[in-house]
Scaffold this motif. Structure first.
Motif, PDB file in Angstrom:
ATOM      1  N   GLU A  52       2.774 -14.041  13.928  1.00 27.50           N
ATOM      2  CA  GLU A  52       2.893 -14.116  12.468  1.00 27.50           C
ATOM      3  C   GLU A  52       1.933 -13.124  11.804  1.00 27.50           C
ATOM      4  OE1 GLU A  52       2.004 -17.458   9.104  1.00 27.50           O
ATOM      5  OE2 GLU A  52       2.955 -18.125  10.963  1.00 27.50           O
ATOM      6  N   GLU A  53       0.725 -13.029  12.331  1.00 26.50           N
ATOM      7  CA  GLU A  53      -0.264 -12.078  11.815  1.00 26.50           C
ATOM      8  C   GLU A  53       0.226 -10.643  11.999  1.00 26.50           C
ATOM      9  OE1 GLU A  53      -3.784 -10.963   9.997  1.00 26.50           O
ATOM     10  OE2 GLU A  53      -3.119 -13.020  10.359  1.00 26.50           O
ATOM     11  N   LEU A  54       0.862 -10.371  13.135  1.00 26.57           N
ATOM     12  CA  LEU A  54       1.386  -9.031  13.398  1.00 26.57           C
ATOM     13  C   LEU A  54       2.486  -8.670  12.407  1.00 26.57           C
ATOM     14  CD1 LEU A  54       1.283  -6.563  15.243  1.00 26.57           C
ATOM     15  CD2 LEU A  54       2.934  -7.687  16.727  1.00 26.57           C
ATOM     16  N   VAL A  55       3.349  -9.612  12.101  1.00 30.51           N
ATOM     17  CA  VAL A  55       4.404  -9.371  11.109  1.00 30.51           C
ATOM     18  C   VAL A  55       3.792  -9.045   9.752  1.00 30.51           C
ATOM     19  CG1 VAL A  55       6.262 -10.485   9.823  1.00 30.51           C
ATOM     20  CG2 VAL A  55       6.164 -10.706  12.303  1.00 30.51           C
ATOM     21  N   ASN A  56       2.773  -9.812   9.373  1.00 32.85           N
ATOM     22  CA  ASN A  56       2.115  -9.565   8.090  1.00 32.85           C
ATOM     23  C   ASN A  56       1.448  -8.191   8.057  1.00 32.85           C
ATOM     24  OD1 ASN A  56       2.873 -12.066   7.123  1.00 32.85           O
ATOM     25  ND2 ASN A  56       0.986 -13.056   7.770  1.00 32.85           N
ATOM     26  N   LEU A  57       0.834  -7.804   9.153  1.00 27.44           N
ATOM     27  CA  LEU A  57       0.173  -6.496   9.206  1.00 27.44           C
ATOM     28  C   LEU A  57       1.185  -5.355   9.149  1.00 27.44           C
ATOM     29  CD1 LEU A  57      -2.588  -7.263  11.836  1.00 27.44           C
ATOM     30  CD2 LEU A  57      -2.948  -6.583   9.455  1.00 27.44           C
ATOM     31  N   LYS A  58       2.330  -5.545   9.778  1.00 24.41           N
ATOM     32  CA  LYS A  58       3.363  -4.515   9.718  1.00 24.41           C
ATOM     33  C   LYS A  58       3.928  -4.379   8.310  1.00 24.41           C
ATOM     34  CE  LYS A  58       4.783  -4.322  14.514  1.00 24.41           C
ATOM     35  NZ  LYS A  58       5.923  -4.249  15.417  1.00 24.41           N
ATOM     36  N   LYS A  59       4.073  -5.506   7.609  1.00 22.06           N
ATOM     37  CA  LYS A  59       4.528  -5.455   6.218  1.00 22.06           C
ATOM     38  C   LYS A  59       3.495  -4.742   5.348  1.00 22.06           C
ATOM     39  CE  LYS A  59       7.381  -9.621   6.215  1.00 22.06           C
ATOM     40  NZ  LYS A  59       7.532 -10.985   5.691  1.00 22.06           N
ATOM     41  N   GLU A  60       2.233  -5.051   5.582  1.00 20.46           N
ATOM     42  CA  GLU A  60       1.161  -4.402   4.828  1.00 20.46           C
ATOM     43  C   GLU A  60       1.146  -2.898   5.096  1.00 20.46           C
ATOM     44  OE1 GLU A  60      -3.717  -4.357   4.555  1.00 20.46           O
ATOM     45  OE2 GLU A  60      -2.723  -5.885   5.767  1.00 20.46           O
ATOM     46  N   SER A  61       1.323  -2.535   6.347  1.00 21.54           N
ATOM     47  CA  SER A  61       1.358  -1.116   6.710  1.00 21.54           C
ATOM     48  C   SER A  61       2.518  -0.405   6.020  1.00 21.54           C
ATOM     49  CB  SER A  61       1.467  -0.976   8.227  1.00 21.54           C
ATOM     50  OG  SER A  61       1.519   0.373   8.598  1.00 21.54           O
ATOM     51  N   PHE A  62       3.680  -1.053   6.010  1.00 23.00           N
ATOM     52  CA  PHE A  62       4.839  -0.468   5.340  1.00 23.00           C
ATOM     53  C   PHE A  62       4.566  -0.270   3.856  1.00 23.00           C
ATOM     54  CE2 PHE A  62       8.656  -1.132   2.783  1.00 23.00           C
ATOM     55  CZ  PHE A  62       9.422  -0.061   3.202  1.00 23.00           C
ATOM     56  N   ASN A  63       4.006  -1.300   3.221  1.00 28.76           N
ATOM     57  CA  ASN A  63       3.717  -1.201   1.793  1.00 28.76           C
ATOM     58  C   ASN A  63       2.718  -0.093   1.501  1.00 28.76           C
ATOM     59  OD1 ASN A  63       5.460  -3.262   1.075  1.00 28.76           O
ATOM     60  ND2 ASN A  63       3.887  -4.838   1.312  1.00 28.76           N
ATOM     61  N   LEU A  64       1.703   0.054   2.340  1.00 22.84           N
ATOM     62  CA  LEU A  64       0.721   1.117   2.141  1.00 22.84           C
ATOM     63  C   LEU A  64       1.352   2.495   2.316  1.00 22.84           C
ATOM     64  CD1 LEU A  64      -2.355  -0.444   3.953  1.00 22.84           C
ATOM     65  CD2 LEU A  64      -2.094  -0.049   1.501  1.00 22.84           C
ATOM     66  N   ARG A  65       2.219   2.640   3.326  1.00 21.02           N
ATOM     67  CA  ARG A  65       2.898   3.925   3.522  1.00 21.02           C
ATOM     68  C   ARG A  65       3.820   4.243   2.351  1.00 21.02           C
ATOM     69  NH1 ARG A  65       6.363   3.723   7.745  1.00 21.02           N
ATOM     70  NH2 ARG A  65       5.994   1.550   8.168  1.00 21.02           N
ATOM     71  N   PHE A  66       4.463   3.215   1.823  1.00 18.41           N
ATOM     72  CA  PHE A  66       5.350   3.405   0.672  1.00 18.41           C
ATOM     73  C   PHE A  66       4.550   3.848  -0.545  1.00 18.41           C
ATOM     74  CE2 PHE A  66       9.602   2.791  -0.860  1.00 18.41           C
ATOM     75  CZ  PHE A  66       9.444   2.596  -2.227  1.00 18.41           C
ATOM     76  N   GLN A  67       3.391   3.212  -0.749  1.00 18.72           N
ATOM     77  CA  GLN A  67       2.532   3.603  -1.863  1.00 18.72           C
ATOM     78  C   GLN A  67       2.048   5.041  -1.708  1.00 18.72           C
ATOM     79  OE1 GLN A  67      -0.683   0.833  -2.221  1.00 18.72           O
ATOM     80  NE2 GLN A  67       0.639  -0.874  -2.816  1.00 18.72           N
ATOM     81  N   GLN A  68       1.741   5.427  -0.481  1.00 21.41           N
ATOM     82  CA  GLN A  68       1.278   6.795  -0.245  1.00 21.41           C
ATOM     83  C   GLN A  68       2.387   7.799  -0.542  1.00 21.41           C
ATOM     84  OE1 GLN A  68       0.300   7.868   3.802  1.00 21.41           O
ATOM     85  NE2 GLN A  68      -1.277   9.268   3.100  1.00 21.41           N
ATOM     86  N   ALA A  69       3.591   7.466  -0.146  1.00 27.91           N
ATOM     87  CA  ALA A  69       4.716   8.374  -0.359  1.00 27.91           C
ATOM     88  C   ALA A  69       5.027   8.554  -1.837  1.00 27.91           C
ATOM     89  CB  ALA A  69       5.950   7.860   0.381  1.00 27.91           C
ATOM     90  N   THR A  70       4.788   7.516  -2.627  1.00 38.95           N
ATOM     91  CA  THR A  70       5.071   7.604  -4.050  1.00 38.95           C
ATOM     92  C   THR A  70       3.865   8.058  -4.861  1.00 38.95           C
ATOM     93  OG1 THR A  70       4.544   5.264  -4.357  1.00 38.95           O
ATOM     94  CG2 THR A  70       6.858   5.828  -3.951  1.00 38.95           C
ATOM     95  N   GLY A  71       2.746   8.293  -4.189  1.00 38.72           N
ATOM     96  CA  GLY A  71       1.557   8.786  -4.867  1.00 38.72           C
ATOM     97  C   GLY A  71       0.745   7.722  -5.564  1.00 38.72           C
ATOM     98  N   GLN A  72       0.963   6.456  -5.241  1.00 39.39           N
ATOM     99  CA  GLN A  72       0.258   5.360  -5.898  1.00 39.39           C
ATOM    100  C   GLN A  72      -0.947   4.873  -5.107  1.00 39.39           C
ATOM    101  OE1 GLN A  72       3.183   2.354  -6.457  1.00 39.39           O
ATOM    102  NE2 GLN A  72       4.327   3.498  -7.990  1.00 39.39           N
ATOM    103  N   LEU A  73      -1.098   5.319  -3.870  1.00 40.72           N
ATOM    104  CA  LEU A  73      -2.168   4.819  -3.007  1.00 40.72           C
ATOM    105  C   LEU A  73      -3.493   5.467  -3.377  1.00 40.72           C
ATOM    106  CD1 LEU A  73      -2.796   3.017  -0.557  1.00 40.72           C
ATOM    107  CD2 LEU A  73      -2.400   5.000   0.880  1.00 40.72           C
ATOM    108  N   GLU A  74      -4.491   4.639  -3.624  1.00 45.81           N
ATOM    109  CA  GLU A  74      -5.811   5.144  -3.970  1.00 45.81           C
ATOM    110  C   GLU A  74      -6.737   5.158  -2.763  1.00 45.81           C
ATOM    111  OE1 GLU A  74      -7.338   2.922  -7.233  1.00 45.81           O
ATOM    112  OE2 GLU A  74      -5.681   3.479  -8.556  1.00 45.81           O
ATOM    113  N   ASN A  75      -6.688   4.108  -1.942  1.00 50.68           N
ATOM    114  CA  ASN A  75      -7.583   4.003  -0.794  1.00 50.68           C
ATOM    115  C   ASN A  75      -6.786   4.281   0.484  1.00 50.68           C
ATOM    116  OD1 ASN A  75      -9.563   3.441   1.018  1.00 50.68           O
ATOM    117  ND2 ASN A  75      -9.650   1.249   0.614  1.00 50.68           N
ATOM    118  N   THR A  76      -6.872   5.506   0.980  1.00 44.61           N
ATOM    119  CA  THR A  76      -6.084   5.884   2.153  1.00 44.61           C
ATOM    120  C   THR A  76      -6.630   5.270   3.437  1.00 44.61           C
ATOM    121  OG1 THR A  76      -7.373   7.914   2.388  1.00 44.61           O
ATOM    122  CG2 THR A  76      -5.324   8.042   1.131  1.00 44.61           C
ATOM    123  N   ALA A  77      -7.848   4.790   3.430  1.00 45.40           N
ATOM    124  CA  ALA A  77      -8.422   4.170   4.625  1.00 45.40           C
ATOM    125  C   ALA A  77      -7.711   2.868   4.976  1.00 45.40           C
ATOM    126  CB  ALA A  77      -9.908   3.916   4.426  1.00 45.40           C
ATOM    127  N   GLY A  78      -7.012   2.285   4.025  1.00 40.97           N
ATOM    128  CA  GLY A  78      -6.302   1.038   4.279  1.00 40.97           C
ATOM    129  C   GLY A  78      -5.191   1.195   5.298  1.00 40.97           C
TER     130      GLY A  78
END
Length: 68
Positions: free
Chosen positions: A16-42
């Motif tokens: 369950e934790e792995l699923v949550n981390l993969k969702k978080e990773s996807f959301n962070l990559r999506f934010q980066q692609a759209t230019g909304q990501l501020e903290n790239t270390a995440g």
């Protein structure tokens, strides 16, 4: 996320934790692609945490296989 904390969890909780981390990773990559990501270390932290969870899952699977 500490490895000792992960070892205390059951395999179902780890999955369950792995699923949550993969969702978080996807959301962070999506934010980066759209230019909304501020903290790239995440992105790196999410990837590493997912790797930790996978490692602990593999350790638990190997321990269960050796007991059987």
């Amino acid at each position: 996320m500490n490895a000792n904390e992960l070892r205390a969890k059951t395999p179902d909780q780890l999955r369950e934790e792995l699923v949550n981390l993969k969702k978080e990773s996807f959301n962070l990559r999506f934010q980066q692609a759209t230019g909304q990501l501020e903290n790239t270390a995440g992105i790196r932290a999410a990837r590493r945490n997912a790797a930790k969870v996978k490692t602990i899952l593999n350790e638990k699977a190997a321990a269960a296989a050796s007991e059987a």
